[in-house]
Design an enzyme around this catalytic site. Structure first.
Site, PDB file in Angstrom:
ATOM      1  N   ASN A 112       2.350  10.072   7.229  1.00 46.78           N
ATOM      2  CA  ASN A 112       1.245   9.258   7.738  1.00 46.78           C
ATOM      3  C   ASN A 112       1.460   8.931   9.216  1.00 46.78           C
ATOM      4  O   ASN A 112       1.557   7.772   9.611  1.00 46.78           O
ATOM      5  CB  ASN A 112       1.161   7.980   6.897  1.00 46.78           C
ATOM      6  CG  ASN A 112      -0.138   7.234   7.074  1.00 46.78           C
ATOM      7  OD1 ASN A 112      -0.206   6.052   6.804  1.00 46.78           O
ATOM      8  ND2 ASN A 112      -1.180   7.911   7.517  1.00 46.78           N
TER       9      ASN A 112
ATOM     10  N   TYR B 263       0.831  -1.198   0.000  1.00 41.40           N
ATOM     11  CA  TYR B 263       0.000   0.000   0.000  1.00 41.40           C
ATOM     12  C   TYR B 263       0.869   1.253   0.000  1.00 41.40           C
ATOM     13  O   TYR B 263       1.827   1.374   0.754  1.00 41.40           O
ATOM     14  CB  TYR B 263      -0.903   0.016   1.238  1.00 41.40           C
ATOM     15  CG  TYR B 263      -1.528   1.375   1.489  1.00 41.40           C
ATOM     16  CD1 TYR B 263      -2.523   1.866   0.655  1.00 41.40           C
ATOM     17  CD2 TYR B 263      -1.073   2.187   2.525  1.00 41.40           C
ATOM     18  CE1 TYR B 263      -3.074   3.112   0.857  1.00 41.40           C
ATOM     19  CE2 TYR B 263      -1.621   3.446   2.736  1.00 41.40           C
ATOM     20  CZ  TYR B 263      -2.611   3.902   1.894  1.00 41.40           C
ATOM     21  OH  TYR B 263      -3.146   5.139   2.092  1.00 41.40           O
TER      22      TYR B 263
ATOM     23  N   ARG C  58     -10.980  28.094  49.610  1.00 41.64           N
ATOM     24  CA  ARG C  58     -10.984  26.895  50.439  1.00 41.64           C
ATOM     25  C   ARG C  58     -10.792  25.622  49.610  1.00 41.64           C
ATOM     26  O   ARG C  58     -10.139  24.674  50.050  1.00 41.64           O
ATOM     27  CB  ARG C  58     -12.312  26.818  51.194  1.00 41.64           C
ATOM     28  CG  ARG C  58     -12.324  25.777  52.272  1.00 41.64           C
ATOM     29  CD  ARG C  58     -13.688  25.452  52.842  1.00 41.64           C
ATOM     30  NE  ARG C  58     -14.732  26.435  52.634  1.00 41.64           N
ATOM     31  CZ  ARG C  58     -16.027  26.130  52.699  1.00 41.64           C
ATOM     32  NH1 ARG C  58     -16.411  24.880  52.956  1.00 41.64           N
ATOM     33  NH2 ARG C  58     -16.945  27.056  52.524  1.00 41.64           N
TER      34      ARG C  58
ATOM     35  N   HIS D 245      -0.866  17.315  -1.107  1.00 43.63           N
ATOM     36  CA  HIS D 245      -1.262  17.666   0.257  1.00 43.63           C
ATOM     37  C   HIS D 245      -0.810  19.077   0.652  1.00 43.63           C
ATOM     38  O   HIS D 245      -0.978  19.475   1.807  1.00 43.63           O
ATOM     39  CB  HIS D 245      -0.717  16.651   1.261  1.00 43.63           C
ATOM     40  CG  HIS D 245      -1.660  15.520   1.522  1.00 43.63           C
ATOM     41  ND1 HIS D 245      -2.806  15.660   2.254  1.00 43.63           N
ATOM     42  CD2 HIS D 245      -1.632  14.227   1.107  1.00 43.63           C
ATOM     43  CE1 HIS D 245      -3.440  14.505   2.310  1.00 43.63           C
ATOM     44  NE2 HIS D 245      -2.757  13.619   1.612  1.00 43.63           N
TER      45      HIS D 245
END
Length: 514
Positions: free
Chosen positions: A204, A62, A287, A92
């Site tokens: 990735n 892949y 407090r 990208h």
């Protein structure tokens, strides 16, 4: 950190790093060193060689012999395999928004180098060396902050790292924005030609969200300590009751972080007067401060574990197992742990702002501050009527707190189906990390304002009670504040003071631990 430790490099050899290592590289306190050990380099090279062998044997991998994402069914002809990784970072290149800061960018480079150094990503030693060179020479890719959904990792922002490794796009170098190719030529750095899986391996993964999370963790940890110190000051300013932090009292509720906060308050308030004898219980913002800050303190070890596990993971896809010769397809790029950590942290930190905002509302209000002037004004006599002290500062603190609280909506619940429903469940981890950093920025502004109020309030309480004495620990802190910020007597703009104090907070200028 000792000066000797500062000189020691952060070594990338596949062994674990911690958040402090990332911070040291991000702040240029230590340098990056890729291990020269032959065994380490052979292990890295073996992954790249396995990819090459599978290509020779016409194996299907892949992102190497296929398209990316939903395009994994598209077979890439052997003649085009070498071009594929360059297409990945090219298409990208659509990031938007602000650029990551130099500190954030160095942390990103460190996080990606650490992940790839695990030896399960099929990259070459040369790629790791190129990442190391960027850190050593402080050649910082200009990385737009927006465009990642947090799975398949930080693809779009990391495409800017991949492109710069190849001598493309722009960098920040020596305080100038320049073309990467020009800077590489100047430094004698040869642009990479990415091997078949290397574009995917760089992009990735979860390096951006993990880097931002590391920086956020450090800032949040310091804010927890600073909020504790400010609470001690405000107890004194409000003429409060230090007995609320009694050791026996806290022994019966055994949250370790909460107990640490109470112990720090006891140390700061040792020797302090008991407060107004008619008031057994202060309001919750004083407090219950250990109970509020203590939640953050108790969460930090868990959050550290999630961030550091991600930092030290192989988080790309596919994973290369050299021992078995297998290519394992999975989803380690999914940033769910970082998303949860950052969504959690921003809520915890925003609660600190809310606590401090409530404390400020008490000490500026003459109805509740037990004898101090309204708005902590330092003006007296005939000029008092025209002076307004910290009135506007309290309004700004309220605004910053409201904005911080508004941003606590978890990003991780807004998963979107993207990329033709291949990425149909995503983490939003990078958005969560950016949100967290914005919340931290706002809370640091609140803390800066509270430092002005502490400096002002302690001085005014001393006017009411000239015998008020601080222990050495708190007296040193007050003296330092007095050196940084003048008492507000006549009204003046406070923005310059806020910037001075904000810088000190981010530099962690005060030693605050008990």
């Amino acid at each position: 950190m000792t000066s000797e430790q500062q000189r020691e490099p952060v070594r990338f050899d596949g062994q674990r790093l911690n958040i402090e290592d990332v911070l040291a590289l991000a702040q240029r306190q230590r340098r990056a060193e890729l291990s020269p050990e032959p065994a380490f380099r052979a292990r890295i090279a073996a992954g790249a060689e396995l990819i090459e062998r599978l290509l020779r044997d016409e194996g299907v991998v892949y992102g190497v012999t296929t398209g990316y994402g939903d395009s994994c069914t598209v077979n890439v002809p052997p003649a085009l395999v070498a071009e594929l990784p360059h297409h990945l970072y090219t298409y990208h290149g659509c990031g938007m928004g602000r650029f990551l800061t130099p500190e954030e960018t160095r942390a990103v480079l460190a996080a990606r180098l650490q992940s790839l150094s695990q030896g399960h990503s099929g990259v070459s030693v040369e790629l790791l060396q190129q990442l190391q060179l960027l850190l050593l020479h402080d050649v910082l890719p200009l990385i737009p902050a927006e465009g990642s959904v947090g799975a398949s990792g930080d693809l779009t922002p990391l495409s800017y790292v991949a492109a710069v490794l190849c001598g493309e796009r722009e960098v920040w170098f020596k305080d100038e924005r320049r073309a990467a190719a020009e800077v590489f030529a100047e430094l004698g750095i040869t642009p990479l030609r990415l091997r078949p899986k290397e574009g995917l391996a760089i992009m990735n993964g979860t390096a951006v969200m993990t880097a931002l999370a590391s920086l956020a963790f450090d800032r949040a940890s310091y804010l927890a300590q600073l909020a504790t110190r400010l609470t001690a000051c405000n107890v004194l300013v409000a003429d409060g009751n230090p007995a609320h932090f009694d050791e026996t009292l806290f022994a019966v509720k055994p949250h370790a972080g909460q107990q640490r906060v109470a112990a720090s308050l006891r140390a700061d308030l040792a020797g302090a007067p008991a407060g107004a004898s008619h008031r057994l219980q202060d309001r919750y913002s004083l407090r219950c401060a250990p109970h509020v800050i203590g939640v953050l303190e108790d969460a930090l070890p868990f959050l550290r574990a999630q961030i550091e596990n991600e930092l030290n993971s192989a988080n790309d896809n596919p994973i290369i197992d050299v021992a078995s010769g297998r290519v394992l397809h999975g989803g380690h790029f999914y940033g769910g742990h970082i998303a949860f950590a950052m969504d959690s942290l921003k809520q915890l930190v925003a609660n600190i702002a809310d606590l401090l905002d409530r404390q400020l509302a008490l000490i500026v209000d003459a109805r509740y501050n037990h004898g101090l002037p309204a708005n902590l004004s330092g003006a007296t006599g005939e000029r008092a009527p025209i002076n307004h002290g910290l009135k506007a500062l309290q309004i700004s603190v309220s605004a910053w707190t409201a904005e911080a609280l508004k941003l606590t909506m978890p990003a991780s619940v807004f998963s979107r189906s993207t990329e033709c429903h291949n990425q149909d469940k995503v983490s939003m981890g990078t958005i969560a990390a950016r949100d967290c950093l914005r919340v931290l920025e706002l809370v640091e502004q609140v803390a800066a304002a509270m430092l002005i109020a502490a400096r002002q309030g302690l001085e005014l309480r001393r006017r009411v009670n000239p015998t008020l004495a601080l222990n050495e620990r708190l007296a040193a802190f007050e003296a330092d504040l007095a050196d940084r910020v003048a008492l507000v007597v006549e009204d003046r703009a406070l923005d310059a003071d806020l910037h001075v104090l904000l810088e000190a907070i981010r530099a962690q200028a005060w030693e605050l631990s008990a």
